[in-house]
Design an enzyme around this catalytic site. Sequence first.
Site, PDB file in Angstrom:
ATOM      1  CG  ASP A 135      -2.225   0.641   1.272  1.00  0.00           C
ATOM      2  OD1 ASP A 135      -2.254   2.001  -0.005  1.00  0.00           O
ATOM      3  OD2 ASP A 135      -3.478   0.779   1.849  1.00  0.00           O
TER       4      ASP A 135
ATOM      5  CG  ASP B 124      -2.872   3.851  -3.342  1.00  0.00           C
ATOM      6  OD1 ASP B 124      -4.019   2.597  -4.316  1.00  0.00           O
ATOM      7  OD2 ASP B 124      -2.889   4.506  -2.588  1.00  0.00           O
ATOM      8  CD  GLU B 125      -5.559  -1.356  -1.612  1.00  0.00           C
ATOM      9  OE1 GLU B 125      -5.293  -2.284  -0.278  1.00  0.00           O
ATOM     10  OE2 GLU B 125      -6.223  -0.235  -1.750  1.00  0.00           O
TER      11      GLU B 125
END
Length: 455
Positions: free
Chosen positions: A11, A105-106
Site C-alpha cells: 500500500d 496504489d495497492e
Amino acid sequence: MRTVPSIIHLDMDAFFAAVEQAAKPSLRGKAVVVGGLGGRGVVSTASYEARKFGVHSAMPMAQARRLCPNAAFLTGRFEAYRWASEIVMGLLRERSPLVEPLSLDEAFVDLEAGPYGPALAAAGPAEGARLVLALAEDLRADILERTGLTASVGAAGSKLMAKIASERAKPDGLVLVEIGSEQAVLSPMPVRALPGIGPATEQALRRVGLSTVADLAAAGLEELVQLLGRAHGAGVYQMSIGIDERAVVPDRDAKSVSVEDTFEVDLADRDRIMHEVDVLAARCVRRLRAAGRSGRTVVLKVRRFDFSTLTRSETLRGPTDDEEVIASTARRLALQVDTTGGVRLLGVGVSQLADYTQEDLFAQAVREAAAQQPELEGQERPAPEPEAEPEPPAVRRWWPGQDVTHEEYGPGWVQGSGVGRVTVRFETPDSPPGRVRTFAIEDPRLQPSGALPLR
C-alpha cells in the site's frame, strides 16, 4: 495452509499527496490535500502532515480547509498517478506473475509463484520468513529509487493477515505476521477489521455483545450463521480464527466503466441536465475505448436535491462503444427520472462488458442518413437559418496543482488563480524549491503541459 508468510500486501503511503510532494519540491514536508476543489468537493488523499490536523480521505473539502487552512489544496493529476502506479506494478510483477491490483496504489502479491518460489517452498518457517522480509525490503527500496515514493508492506500466509500487517506498517514500514500467530494478532481487534463487516453488520453484532474478533471466534460458527446467514456467517467465523483461503487473482477484470460528476449548484434546467448527460457519456466512451472494451447495458445514476439516489438502466441488442448510441440511451433514461427539485449528481456507466463491438447497424444507418441530407425533389429548399453571433471565447481556467510551461521560465505548476491572474511556481522534481511568478490568465506564453517524471 502455507508454512511461509509468502503473500504480501503493498500500500503506497498517502499516494496522491506523496506524488505531489515528490513532483513539487516546495511542498515536501508540508501539508498537502488532493481532491475536488469545488464547494461540494471531497478529499481524495491527505499527506501525513495534513492528517495530524484531522484531515482524512472522503472528508468534505470545506471541512478540510477549516481544519488545516495552511495546507496546499490541489486538484488531482491522474496522468502523474498512473505513471507512478505503472512503475510500482511493474516492480511487483518482477517478483511474481500473481499480482492482484486493488487500485492504483495497492496490490496483493503471491511470492510463491515468482522466481523465489522454489526457495520459499524448500525453506523452513524461520528461513522462509527471513527471505520474505529481504524480498519485501528490496521491493520497497526499488520503489523509492524509481519513484521517490514510500510504501508500506505486510507479509503473511493469507490476504487477510497481509492486509492487516500493512495497516500496522504504515507509514513507510514492513510488518510480517508469522504463521500460527494469526488468531493472537486478530483477537483484540474490532470486528470492523474483518473484510465484509460494514457499519450495519457491526451494529448487528454489537447489539448481541460481539465487538472484537475474539468475541466472534468465541461465539462460534452456529451463532454467527444464525445472525448473519449461512455464507456470510461462515466466512466471518473462518476469518475470526485466522483462516482465509482466498487466492491472489491477477488482473481482476472490470465489470463496468462509469463516470460521474457532483455539481456545485443543483441542476434544475432539463436542457442543462441533458447536456451534462451527453458530456458524461462522451467521457465514459473515452474510458471504454481506452480499455479496448464495449458494453451492452447503459446505466444512468441520479442523486437528487434530497440526497435520494436513483439508477436506471437499458440493455442494448449487442455490445457497443458508439458514443451516439450510449448518449441517446442515457438521455432516454434521464427522461424517466423526476428532476423537478434539482439534481446534485449525475453518472453514466456501461456494464456487461465485452472485448468486441457488435456494430449497431440501425444506429449507423441513422447517422449516414443524417449526414447525406438528400435534396427534396420538386420542393423548394427552406431558407437557411441566419448565422448566429459567434460566442466569445471561453475564459481560460487554471487549477491549483496543474502542470504548466512558460516560454521563458520553463515548467512549473499553478499555485492559484483569480481576478484575472494566475500564480505559478517554477520548479521540477529534481530542482530546489522554485520562484513564484504571476501572469494574466490569458497570457499566451503560459500553456498547460503534461506531468514530468518523478525520476
